[in-house]
Design a protein around this motif. Structure first.
Motif, PDB file in Angstrom:
ATOM      1  N   GLY A 169      -0.310  -5.486   1.810  1.00 22.58           N
ATOM      2  CA  GLY A 169      -0.570  -4.716   2.275  1.00 22.58           C
ATOM      3  C   GLY A 169       0.651  -4.336   2.277  1.00 22.58           C
ATOM      4  O   GLY A 169       0.898  -2.814   2.098  1.00 22.58           O
ATOM      5  N   ASP A 173       1.708   0.108   0.551  1.00 23.63           N
ATOM      6  CA  ASP A 173       1.449   1.206   1.708  1.00 23.63           C
ATOM      7  C   ASP A 173       3.570   1.937   1.054  1.00 23.63           C
ATOM      8  O   ASP A 173       3.844   3.118   1.210  1.00 23.63           O
ATOM      9  CB  ASP A 173       1.998   0.404   3.349  1.00 23.63           C
ATOM     10  CG  ASP A 173       0.921   0.812   3.914  1.00 23.63           C
ATOM     11  OD1 ASP A 173      -0.153   2.219   3.348  1.00 23.63           O
ATOM     12  OD2 ASP A 173       0.307   0.257   5.189  1.00 23.63           O
ATOM     13  N   GLN A 197      -6.483  -7.513   3.978  1.00 24.97           N
ATOM     14  CA  GLN A 197      -5.581  -6.997   4.069  1.00 24.97           C
ATOM     15  C   GLN A 197      -5.082  -5.775   2.955  1.00 24.97           C
ATOM     16  O   GLN A 197      -4.178  -5.016   3.285  1.00 24.97           O
ATOM     17  CB  GLN A 197      -3.900  -8.357   3.968  1.00 24.97           C
ATOM     18  CG  GLN A 197      -2.854  -8.591   3.639  1.00 24.97           C
ATOM     19  CD  GLN A 197      -2.125  -9.174   3.339  1.00 24.97           C
ATOM     20  OE1 GLN A 197      -1.397  -8.638   2.250  1.00 24.97           O
ATOM     21  NE2 GLN A 197      -1.963 -10.245   3.886  1.00 24.97           N
ATOM     22  N   TRP A 198      -5.276  -5.402   2.303  1.00 22.95           N
ATOM     23  CA  TRP A 198      -4.991  -5.088   0.803  1.00 22.95           C
ATOM     24  C   TRP A 198      -5.511  -3.441   0.884  1.00 22.95           C
ATOM     25  O   TRP A 198      -5.204  -2.866  -0.063  1.00 22.95           O
ATOM     26  CB  TRP A 198      -4.047  -5.456  -0.497  1.00 22.95           C
ATOM     27  CG  TRP A 198      -5.494  -6.269  -0.821  1.00 22.95           C
ATOM     28  CD1 TRP A 198      -5.098  -7.559  -0.842  1.00 22.95           C
ATOM     29  CD2 TRP A 198      -6.404  -6.208  -1.896  1.00 22.95           C
ATOM     30  NE1 TRP A 198      -6.804  -8.000  -1.237  1.00 22.95           N
ATOM     31  CE2 TRP A 198      -6.340  -7.614  -2.310  1.00 22.95           C
ATOM     32  CE3 TRP A 198      -6.932  -5.530  -2.435  1.00 22.95           C
ATOM     33  CZ2 TRP A 198      -8.192  -7.559  -2.646  1.00 22.95           C
ATOM     34  CZ3 TRP A 198      -7.969  -5.339  -3.380  1.00 22.95           C
ATOM     35  CH2 TRP A 198      -8.631  -6.272  -3.355  1.00 22.95           C
ATOM     36  N   PRO A 201      -5.212  -0.273   2.565  1.00 25.58           N
ATOM     37  CA  PRO A 201      -3.708   0.579   1.165  1.00 25.58           C
ATOM     38  C   PRO A 201      -4.278   1.208  -0.055  1.00 25.58           C
ATOM     39  O   PRO A 201      -3.311   2.187  -0.386  1.00 25.58           O
ATOM     40  CB  PRO A 201      -2.314  -0.671   1.767  1.00 25.58           C
ATOM     41  CG  PRO A 201      -2.903  -1.194   2.647  1.00 25.58           C
ATOM     42  CD  PRO A 201      -4.732  -1.426   3.020  1.00 25.58           C
TER      43      PRO A 201
END
Length: 306
Positions: A169, A173, A197-198, A201
């Protein structure tokens, strides 16, 4: 490395015909002149101000960007140092970077990368437990030119994989900072980190850029063979487990869990609006990339979405 670059150059140039500005070719995003609407034109390109002024439907033509910037987020977590096919997953990642670099510099465009891996091995301490090492991130500035692109590929290939997992993530970003004009963003990973988590982003990245997610998979991550007791080492933690693969119920549960995991990854990428390419360590990854590029070009030519 030179053999890999030669393979990529010969095969891509031999199988891809025409001018490809990158892996996600399109008509461009810079606004051009307006013209009257014709049957078959994409209604999303309607120029409403001109249409209102002239009372005749007009569409806005776009000018292809000549100096696109492509950024790669390359995940080199410890789980990528694994493979039971013709390649390690890490090898497929490096090969994908080489192919992307070749496609990008053909049009005189710039390519850069952020590379993340697990933390460096922790230094010994006299007192107390050693905290886990922080993930390591390396930024390679975007440059144009064949030599610079080859240098980027060598830098990625030479990155030492540390123990643990990169924060995917955070890595994605980094492609949003600093803000850049519209371009192409490519995320290369096995996507074993939880989608929560990702996922956000990637959605944020898609607002401004065309996003391609390249998922690297090994066949043993999808099903287990019947080979009796199989010792398995987690490359991210070093933990050793013994798995009784002769148990058909265990193999079935494993395959079901793996299928559910891959479906969740595909669902999250689809929700984020990213193009999704899956490369395996036991297939011709270069042919898979060629087919993907051709399919993308055909879809864009027909005006369809991914």
């Amino acid at each position: 490395m030179s053999r890999l670059q030669l393979l990529v150059t010969r095969k891509l140039d031999g199988l891809l015909q025409g001018d490809y500005a990158g892996l996600l070719p399109g008509p461009g995003s810079e606004a051009g002149e307006s013209r009257e609407y014709r049957p078959g034109d994409d209604v999303r390109r309607m120029d409403w101000p001109v249409t209102a002024r002239t009372t005749t439907p007009h569409v806005r033509r776009t000018v292809a960007d000549r100096e696109l910037e492509t950024w790669l987020a390359v995940d080199l977590s410890a789980s990528l140092d694994f493979g039971t096919g013709q390649w390690l997953k890490r090898g497929v990642v490096v090969a994908a970077v080489a192919a992307l670099a070749h496609l990008t510099v053909r049009g005189g465009n710039r390519i850069g990368a952020v590379v993340g891996t697990g933390g460096a091995p922790p230094a010994p301490r006299r007192r107390g437990a050693t905290p886990p090492a922080a993930p390591v991130v390396r930024r390679l500035p975007a440059r144009s030119g064949r030599k610079e692109a080859q240098g980027l590929v060598r830098a990625v290939a030479g990155t030492e994989i540390g123990p643990g997992r990169a924060d995917l993530g955070t890595l994605v970003d980094l492609l949003n900072r600093p803000p850049r004009r519209r371009g192409v963003a490519v995320v290369i990973s096995d996507f074993l980190a939880p989608p929560e988590q990702w996922g956000r982003p990637v959605r944020k990245l898609r607002v401004r850029h065309d996003v391609l997610a390249i998922e690297v998979v090994d066949p043993r991550e999808l099903d287990l063979p019947d080979v009796g007791v199989l010792p398995v080492v987690d490359p991210e933690t070093g933990e050793l487990h013994e798995v009784q693969t002769a148990d058909p119920r265990l193999r079935r549960r494993y395959a079901e869990a793996a299928a559910a995991q891959r479906a969740a990854i595909a669902r999250e990428l689809r929700a984020a609006g990213a193009a999704h390419l899956r490369l395996r360590t036991d297939t011709d990854w270069l042919l898979d990339m060629v087919r993907f590029v051709a399919a993308q070009r055909h879809a864009r030519t027909r005006g369809t979405t991914r």
